[in-house]
Design a protein around this motif. Structure first.
Motif, PDB file in Angstrom:
ATOM      1  N   LEU A 289       0.832  -1.233  -0.136  1.00  0.00           N
ATOM      2  CA  LEU A 289      -0.266   0.353  -0.229  1.00  0.00           C
ATOM      3  C   LEU A 289       0.823   1.071   0.319  1.00  0.00           C
ATOM      4  O   LEU A 289       0.476   2.386  -1.170  1.00  0.00           O
TER       5      LEU A 289
ATOM      6  N   ALA B 127       2.514   1.745  -3.135  1.00  0.00           N
ATOM      7  CA  ALA B 127       1.051   2.189  -4.313  1.00  0.00           C
ATOM      8  C   ALA B 127       1.494   3.320  -4.206  1.00  0.00           C
ATOM      9  O   ALA B 127       0.445   3.373  -5.132  1.00  0.00           O
ATOM     10  N   GLY B 128       1.549   3.789  -3.062  1.00  0.00           N
ATOM     11  CA  GLY B 128       0.366   5.741  -2.738  1.00  0.00           C
ATOM     12  C   GLY B 128      -0.007   5.843  -2.165  1.00  0.00           C
ATOM     13  O   GLY B 128      -0.775   6.457  -2.398  1.00  0.00           O
ATOM     14  N   VAL B 129      -1.079   4.472  -2.187  1.00  0.00           N
ATOM     15  CA  VAL B 129      -1.983   4.290  -1.277  1.00  0.00           C
ATOM     16  C   VAL B 129      -2.256   4.947   0.329  1.00  0.00           C
ATOM     17  O   VAL B 129      -2.908   5.670   0.237  1.00  0.00           O
ATOM     18  N   VAL B 130      -1.310   4.538   0.466  1.00  0.00           N
ATOM     19  CA  VAL B 130      -0.794   5.402   2.120  1.00  0.00           C
ATOM     20  C   VAL B 130      -0.063   5.992   2.131  1.00  0.00           C
ATOM     21  O   VAL B 130       1.399   5.314   1.548  1.00  0.00           O
ATOM     22  N   ARG B 131       0.378   7.065   2.620  1.00  0.00           N
ATOM     23  CA  ARG B 131       1.761   8.239   2.912  1.00  0.00           C
ATOM     24  C   ARG B 131       2.386   7.081   3.984  1.00  0.00           C
ATOM     25  O   ARG B 131       2.047   7.007   5.360  1.00  0.00           O
TER      26      ARG B 131
END
Length: 89
Positions: free
Chosen positions: A66, A69-73
């Motif tokens: 995550l 993929a850049g979904v979670v900072r």
């Protein structure tokens, strides 16, 4: 529908696998992969869960898919400050 499924011993084989093994590949249990594909094809949201601590993520959180993929900072400075808490978990 949102479906939560346990990873270890349900979706992937855990026979003979050590709890702290973070390097060897996971093998799907018989029938798990086609079942997951069928559920995804039916447009369900799948939450894959594990109660096993992931030691690799404690060493390098950027291994988290995550985060990658850049979904979670991810803030490496804040993570480093909280490292004693991560180890205690």
């Amino acid at each position: 529908m949102i479906i939560g499924i346990d990873l270890d011993g349900t979706l992937v084989r855990s026979d003979g696998r050590r709890f702290d093994d973070t390097t060897s590949a996971l093998d799907f249990a018989p029938g798990a992969e086609p079942a997951l594909r069928s559920l995804k094809a039916a447009r369900h949201v799948l939450l894959l869960l594990s109660s096993r601590a992931n030691r690799a993520l404690r060493e390098d959180p950027e291994l988290d898919p995550l985060i990658a993929a850049g979904v979670v900072r991810f803030d490496r400075v804040a993570w480093a400050r909280a490292q004693p808490l991560h180890v205690a978990r």
